[in-house]
Scaffold this motif. Structure first.
Motif, PDB file in Angstrom:
ATOM      1  N   UNK A 167       4.714  27.863  -2.117  1.00 46.28           N
ATOM      2  CA  UNK A 167       3.785  26.951  -2.789  1.00 46.28           C
ATOM      3  C   UNK A 167       3.879  25.593  -2.116  1.00 46.28           C
ATOM      4  N   UNK A 168       2.723  25.001  -1.844  1.00 47.13           N
ATOM      5  CA  UNK A 168       2.662  23.685  -1.215  1.00 47.13           C
ATOM      6  C   UNK A 168       1.963  22.729  -2.165  1.00 47.13           C
ATOM      7  N   UNK A 169       2.649  21.667  -2.537  1.00 46.45           N
ATOM      8  CA  UNK A 169       2.036  20.625  -3.347  1.00 46.45           C
ATOM      9  C   UNK A 169       1.541  19.523  -2.410  1.00 46.45           C
ATOM     10  N   UNK A 170       0.217  19.343  -2.347  1.00 48.62           N
ATOM     11  CA  UNK A 170      -0.376  18.311  -1.511  1.00 48.62           C
ATOM     12  C   UNK A 170      -0.584  17.038  -2.322  1.00 48.62           C
ATOM     13  N   UNK A 171      -0.414  15.905  -1.671  1.00 49.17           N
ATOM     14  CA  UNK A 171      -0.818  14.616  -2.233  1.00 49.17           C
ATOM     15  C   UNK A 171      -1.632  13.901  -1.160  1.00 49.17           C
ATOM     16  N   UNK A 172      -2.899  13.670  -1.464  1.00 49.29           N
ATOM     17  CA  UNK A 172      -3.806  13.070  -0.491  1.00 49.29           C
ATOM     18  C   UNK A 172      -4.347  11.742  -0.978  1.00 49.29           C
ATOM     19  N   UNK A 173      -4.394  10.787  -0.065  1.00 48.16           N
ATOM     20  CA  UNK A 173      -5.010   9.498  -0.392  1.00 48.16           C
ATOM     21  C   UNK A 173      -6.526   9.561  -0.287  1.00 48.16           C
ATOM     22  N   UNK A 174      -7.017  10.462   0.563  1.00 46.72           N
ATOM     23  CA  UNK A 174      -8.463  10.635   0.728  1.00 46.72           C
ATOM     24  C   UNK A 174      -8.699  11.962   1.438  1.00 46.72           C
ATOM     25  N   UNK A 175      -9.947  12.412   1.474  1.00 44.60           N
ATOM     26  CA  UNK A 175     -10.298  13.622   2.210  1.00 44.60           C
ATOM     27  C   UNK A 175      -9.852  14.891   1.522  1.00 44.60           C
ATOM     28  N   UNK A 176     -10.136  15.997   2.173  1.00 40.12           N
ATOM     29  CA  UNK A 176      -9.825  17.313   1.630  1.00 40.12           C
ATOM     30  C   UNK A 176      -8.476  17.793   2.156  1.00 40.12           C
ATOM     31  N   UNK A 177      -7.637  18.330   1.265  1.00 43.54           N
ATOM     32  CA  UNK A 177      -6.366  18.894   1.721  1.00 43.54           C
ATOM     33  C   UNK A 177      -6.662  20.088   2.632  1.00 43.54           C
ATOM     34  N   UNK A 178      -5.862  20.234   3.688  1.00 39.66           N
ATOM     35  CA  UNK A 178      -6.121  21.366   4.580  1.00 39.66           C
ATOM     36  C   UNK A 178      -4.960  21.597   5.531  1.00 39.66           C
ATOM     37  N   UNK A 179      -4.952  22.801   6.066  1.00 36.71           N
ATOM     38  CA  UNK A 179      -4.077  23.186   7.160  1.00 36.71           C
ATOM     39  C   UNK A 179      -4.849  22.967   8.466  1.00 36.71           C
ATOM     40  N   UNK A 180      -4.144  22.625   9.551  1.00 37.72           N
ATOM     41  CA  UNK A 180      -4.783  22.536  10.864  1.00 37.72           C
ATOM     42  C   UNK A 180      -4.758  23.942  11.461  1.00 37.72           C
ATOM     43  N   UNK A 181      -5.917  24.595  11.607  1.00 34.46           N
ATOM     44  CA  UNK A 181      -5.924  26.031  11.941  1.00 34.46           C
ATOM     45  C   UNK A 181      -5.204  26.379  13.234  1.00 34.46           C
ATOM     46  N   UNK A 182      -5.256  25.482  14.237  1.00 38.02           N
ATOM     47  CA  UNK A 182      -4.697  25.820  15.538  1.00 38.02           C
ATOM     48  C   UNK A 182      -3.168  25.768  15.585  1.00 38.02           C
ATOM     49  N   UNK A 183      -2.525  25.243  14.568  1.00 34.87           N
ATOM     50  CA  UNK A 183      -1.075  25.136  14.549  1.00 34.87           C
ATOM     51  C   UNK A 183      -0.435  26.456  14.099  1.00 34.87           C
ATOM     52  N   UNK A 184       0.846  26.683  14.446  1.00 31.34           N
ATOM     53  CA  UNK A 184       1.509  27.933  14.041  1.00 31.34           C
ATOM     54  C   UNK A 184       1.961  27.887  12.586  1.00 31.34           C
ATOM     55  N   UNK A 185       1.687  28.969  11.855  1.00 33.76           N
ATOM     56  CA  UNK A 185       2.124  29.115  10.463  1.00 33.76           C
ATOM     57  C   UNK A 185       2.887  30.426  10.363  1.00 33.76           C
ATOM     58  N   UNK A 186       4.198  30.341  10.202  1.00 35.51           N
ATOM     59  CA  UNK A 186       5.014  31.548  10.274  1.00 35.51           C
ATOM     60  C   UNK A 186       6.403  31.272   9.718  1.00 35.51           C
ATOM     61  N   UNK A 187       7.102  32.359   9.433  1.00 35.00           N
ATOM     62  CA  UNK A 187       8.531  32.299   9.141  1.00 35.00           C
ATOM     63  C   UNK A 187       9.253  32.841  10.367  1.00 35.00           C
ATOM     64  N   UNK A 188      10.181  32.053  10.900  1.00 33.37           N
ATOM     65  CA  UNK A 188      10.899  32.445  12.112  1.00 33.37           C
ATOM     66  C   UNK A 188      12.364  32.675  11.795  1.00 33.37           C
ATOM     67  N   UNK A 189      12.958  33.640  12.483  1.00 35.39           N
ATOM     68  CA  UNK A 189      14.357  33.983  12.288  1.00 35.39           C
ATOM     69  C   UNK A 189      15.101  33.797  13.614  1.00 35.39           C
ATOM     70  N   UNK A 190      16.411  33.667  13.542  1.00 34.27           N
ATOM     71  CA  UNK A 190      17.211  33.592  14.754  1.00 34.27           C
ATOM     72  C   UNK A 190      17.477  32.159  15.191  1.00 34.27           C
ATOM     73  N   UNK A 191      18.283  32.036  16.241  1.00 30.27           N
ATOM     74  CA  UNK A 191      18.691  30.718  16.725  1.00 30.27           C
ATOM     75  C   UNK A 191      17.543  29.928  17.330  1.00 30.27           C
ATOM     76  N   UNK A 192      16.486  30.611  17.752  1.00 34.97           N
ATOM     77  CA  UNK A 192      15.351  29.911  18.374  1.00 34.97           C
ATOM     78  C   UNK A 192      14.238  29.619  17.367  1.00 34.97           C
TER      79      UNK A 192
END
Length: 347
Positions: free
Chosen positions: A45-70
């Motif tokens: 769950x992500x709680x957004x707080x915005x001063x203006x505009x629409x809350x959003x994710x930047x589509x081109x960025x990576x969204x994932x759960x990563x495991x391991x040392x890297x």
């Protein structure tokens, strides 16, 4: 990893906070405590707080759960990952009234910047200045070179150091059409445009090449079209270091290629640079006559020159990487990118 979010976020996993960031630009890299993930369904769950505009994710960025040392690596990406779905449920929590002082930007007031931030530093000795700014001037770039020269002169006077070195970091590639708060997919610019970002980069270049105590750190290959604060800061710092090796320590350092002159030979325009280049076909070159109507041009690098096929009569101007976020492929033998530029052709 939750890419970049607009604007402030507090992020929870299975009801427990795992991280928060108070403004839009930093990448969200939150470590998950051991034992918090469980078999079966897990809820982020992500709680957004915005001063203006629409809350959003930047589509081109990576969204994932990563495991391991890297797991915190982004270049290259981690090997063991679980992608996060692009589909999220959302609802409005609360609407807040606008802040009465939201139209006041203290960091952009001259009295705040100079009287409170710059002037008190003047008694202290400094070896040089790194100037990385300009994004907010791309909408009106014409006076920028004059502003920058005057500011450099003012600081040199203030510090009583007429040769105070300045490293000017040229603006990185970024798609200036991105409207903060209103994400939209954008197609790359392929036709010539009179880019404000390119005009400002040229202003920065001109100030640097005409000041014997200034140098230009080129970052045209280190930006991101969707992020005005790109992440590849290590490479930027290395190029700044090279500038100061030359400016302050007097080392023999080769910086990014700069054009020396452009001439006409037969049906070709020849741009000569201050050093040898990686050879091969080059994109992002444009030609125009005195009417300044630019067209894309075919270009090839060889030795210290770029040879451009002249597809117009009486060419007068050649420019390179003249877009907000160009694909700038021209590089030196030492693998540094050539600066975007505009230069008049000598007849």
């Amino acid at each position: 990893m939750l890419g970049t979010l607009f604007d402030q976020d507090i992020t929870y996993l299975n009801g427990k906070e795992i991280g928060h960031t108070y403004y839009q630009y930093p990448p969200r890299r939150y470590d998950i405590p051991e034992g918090l993930l469980r078999e079966g369904d897990n809820v982020i769950a992500v709680r957004f707080i915005n001063k203006y505009g629409a809350v959003h994710f930047i589509p081109e960025k990576p969204y994932l759960i990563a495991f391991g040392d890297d797991r915190f690596s982004q270049n290259p990406m981690p090997k063991d990952v679980i992608p996060l779905s692009e589909n999220w449920k959302f609802h409005l929590g609360a609407e807040m009234p606008s802040c009465p002082s939201s139209d006041v930007s203290l960091q952009n007031l001259p009295t705040t910047l100079y009287n409170a931030v710059v002037y008190p530093l003047a008694p202290y000795a400094i070896s040089g200045v790194v100037w990385y700014q300009g994004e907010s001037n791309t909408g009106h770039p014409a006076p920028y070179a004059d502003y920058l020269r005057k500011m450099i002169g003012n600081w040199r006077t203030l510090w009583k150091a007429p040769k105070l070195p300045f490293c000017i970091v040229q603006l990185a590639n970024h798609d200036g059409r991105q409207q903060t708060g209103f994400p939209q997919p954008l197609t790359p610019q392929t036709e010539p445009i009179n880019s404000g970002w390119a005009q400002l980069r040229e202003a920065q270049r001109q100030v640097a090449v005409n000041d014997p105590h200034a140098a230009l750190a080129v970052a045209i290959d280190l930006g991101e079209p969707v992020d005005i604060h790109p992440l590849r800061k290590k490479e930027v710092a290395e190029r700044i270091g090279q500038c100061f090796d030359w400016l302050v320590f007097g080392k023999k350092v080769t910086l990014s290629p700069q054009p020396v002159r452009a001439t006409i030979e037969g049906n070709q325009v020849i741009v000569t640079f201050d050093q040898s280049l990686q050879e091969g076909e080059q994109k992002e070159f444009e030609l125009a006559g005195t009417d300044k109507q630019f067209i894309n041009a075919t270009a090839t690098a060889k030795d210290d020159k770029v040879i451009i096929d002249c597809a117009i009569s009486n060419p007068a101007i050649v420019r390179y990487a003249w877009k907000d976020s160009p694909i700038a492929s021209l590089r030196s033998k030492k693998d540094l990118p050539a600066s975007p530029f505009e230069i008049t052709i000598t007849k």
